[in-house]
Motif scaffolding. Structure first.
Motif, PDB file in Angstrom:
ATOM      1  N   PRO A 266      88.968  26.199  78.731  1.00 48.15           N
ATOM      2  CA  PRO A 266      88.792  27.659  78.725  1.00 48.15           C
ATOM      3  C   PRO A 266      89.215  28.262  80.051  1.00 48.15           C
ATOM      4  CG  PRO A 266      86.679  26.563  78.983  1.00 48.15           C
ATOM      5  CD  PRO A 266      87.706  25.488  78.746  1.00 48.15           C
ATOM      6  N   PRO A 267      89.630  29.520  80.050  1.00 49.65           N
ATOM      7  CA  PRO A 267      90.032  30.148  81.301  1.00 49.65           C
ATOM      8  C   PRO A 267      88.845  30.260  82.251  1.00 49.65           C
ATOM      9  CG  PRO A 267      90.138  31.708  79.475  1.00 49.65           C
ATOM     10  CD  PRO A 267      89.784  30.376  78.911  1.00 49.65           C
TER      11      PRO A 267
ATOM     12  N   ARG B  26      82.786  36.077  83.911  1.00 55.87           N
ATOM     13  CA  ARG B  26      82.502  37.340  83.222  1.00 55.87           C
ATOM     14  C   ARG B  26      81.245  37.233  82.367  1.00 55.87           C
ATOM     15  NH1 ARG B  26      88.725  38.791  82.122  1.00 55.87           N
ATOM     16  NH2 ARG B  26      89.048  39.929  84.072  1.00 55.87           N
ATOM     17  N   ALA B  27      81.027  36.088  81.732  1.00 54.67           N
ATOM     18  CA  ALA B  27      79.796  35.905  80.956  1.00 54.67           C
ATOM     19  C   ALA B  27      78.582  35.947  81.876  1.00 54.67           C
ATOM     20  CB  ALA B  27      79.847  34.587  80.194  1.00 54.67           C
TER      21      ALA B  27
ATOM     22  N   LEU C 173      70.459  32.504  84.705  1.00 52.99           N
ATOM     23  CA  LEU C 173      71.510  31.860  83.925  1.00 52.99           C
ATOM     24  C   LEU C 173      72.867  32.501  84.232  1.00 52.99           C
ATOM     25  CD1 LEU C 173      72.178  29.758  81.760  1.00 52.99           C
ATOM     26  CD2 LEU C 173      71.775  31.514  80.056  1.00 52.99           C
ATOM     27  N   GLY C 174      72.876  33.825  84.339  1.00 58.69           N
ATOM     28  CA  GLY C 174      74.109  34.524  84.700  1.00 58.69           C
ATOM     29  C   GLY C 174      74.601  34.146  86.077  1.00 58.69           C
ATOM     30  N   LEU C 175      73.667  34.009  87.001  1.00 61.46           N
ATOM     31  CA  LEU C 175      74.052  33.616  88.360  1.00 61.46           C
ATOM     32  C   LEU C 175      74.608  32.197  88.390  1.00 61.46           C
ATOM     33  CD1 LEU C 175      74.065  34.866  91.138  1.00 61.46           C
ATOM     34  CD2 LEU C 175      71.831  33.872  91.538  1.00 61.46           C
ATOM     35  N   ALA C 176      74.013  31.313  87.586  1.00 62.20           N
ATOM     36  CA  ALA C 176      74.523  29.946  87.505  1.00 62.20           C
ATOM     37  C   ALA C 176      75.927  29.920  86.894  1.00 62.20           C
ATOM     38  CB  ALA C 176      73.576  29.075  86.684  1.00 62.20           C
ATOM     39  N   LEU C 177      76.167  30.744  85.891  1.00 63.82           N
ATOM     40  CA  LEU C 177      77.502  30.802  85.285  1.00 63.82           C
ATOM     41  C   LEU C 177      78.526  31.428  86.228  1.00 63.82           C
ATOM     42  CD1 LEU C 177      76.795  31.868  81.607  1.00 63.82           C
ATOM     43  CD2 LEU C 177      77.838  29.754  82.370  1.00 63.82           C
ATOM     44  N   ALA C 178      78.110  32.443  86.965  1.00 61.46           N
ATOM     45  CA  ALA C 178      79.041  33.130  87.857  1.00 61.46           C
ATOM     46  C   ALA C 178      79.441  32.249  89.039  1.00 61.46           C
ATOM     47  CB  ALA C 178      78.430  34.436  88.349  1.00 61.46           C
ATOM     48  N   GLY C 179      78.527  31.434  89.518  1.00 60.98           N
ATOM     49  CA  GLY C 179      78.859  30.484  90.568  1.00 60.98           C
ATOM     50  C   GLY C 179      78.487  30.938  91.965  1.00 60.98           C
TER      51      GLY C 179
ATOM     52  N   PHE D 243      84.000  41.516  88.017  1.00 62.53           N
ATOM     53  CA  PHE D 243      84.158  41.502  86.558  1.00 62.53           C
ATOM     54  C   PHE D 243      85.574  41.911  86.165  1.00 62.53           C
ATOM     55  CE2 PHE D 243      83.680  43.048  82.227  1.00 62.53           C
ATOM     56  CZ  PHE D 243      82.946  42.014  81.670  1.00 62.53           C
ATOM     57  N   ALA D 244      86.119  42.911  86.842  1.00 64.12           N
ATOM     58  CA  ALA D 244      87.469  43.379  86.514  1.00 64.12           C
ATOM     59  C   ALA D 244      88.523  42.342  86.873  1.00 64.12           C
ATOM     60  CB  ALA D 244      87.753  44.690  87.235  1.00 64.12           C
TER      61      ALA D 244
END
Length: 103
Positions: A3-4, A10-11, A56-62, A85-86
């Motif tokens: 996946p990109p 963004r998620a 969870l969002g912070l973990a995904l964002a890195g 995000f953009a």
């Protein structure tokens, strides 16, 4: 197929934004439902969902995303989140000046 790289970022940022919306909705819970016990349960569920969504969002964002937000400060965080995000990628924060006595 891989996946990109922009998709997890963004998620994650979308989950952080959802967390903010859940926190904003919290003061309106007593106004919607007349029963105190039910409002307390709904408020507790909103708090728990907001915290789970944020982390969870912070973990995904890195980590680079968190570093970029911390470098801009909390006042600049919404603008930085929108920019990230953009773009779909986290850029490293600007380097801090070296500490210590000048040479």
């Amino acid at each position: 197929m891989k996946p990109p790289a922009a998709l997890p970022l963004r998620a994650g940022l979308a989950l952080v934004a959802l967390s903010c919306l859940l926190w904003v909705a919290l003061p309106f819970v007593p106004l919607v439902d007349g029963r105190a016990a039910r409002a307390a349960v709904v408020a507790g569920a909103l708090v728990a969902a907001a915290e789970v969504a944020f982390w969870l969002g912070l973990a995904l964002a890195g980590k680079p995303t968190w570093s970029a937000i911390k470098a801009r400060g909390w006042r600049g965080a919404p603008r930085e989140l929108a920019r990230l995000f953009a773009r779909g990628q986290a850029t490293p924060p600007p380097a801090a000046p070296p500490r210590g006595p000048p040479p």
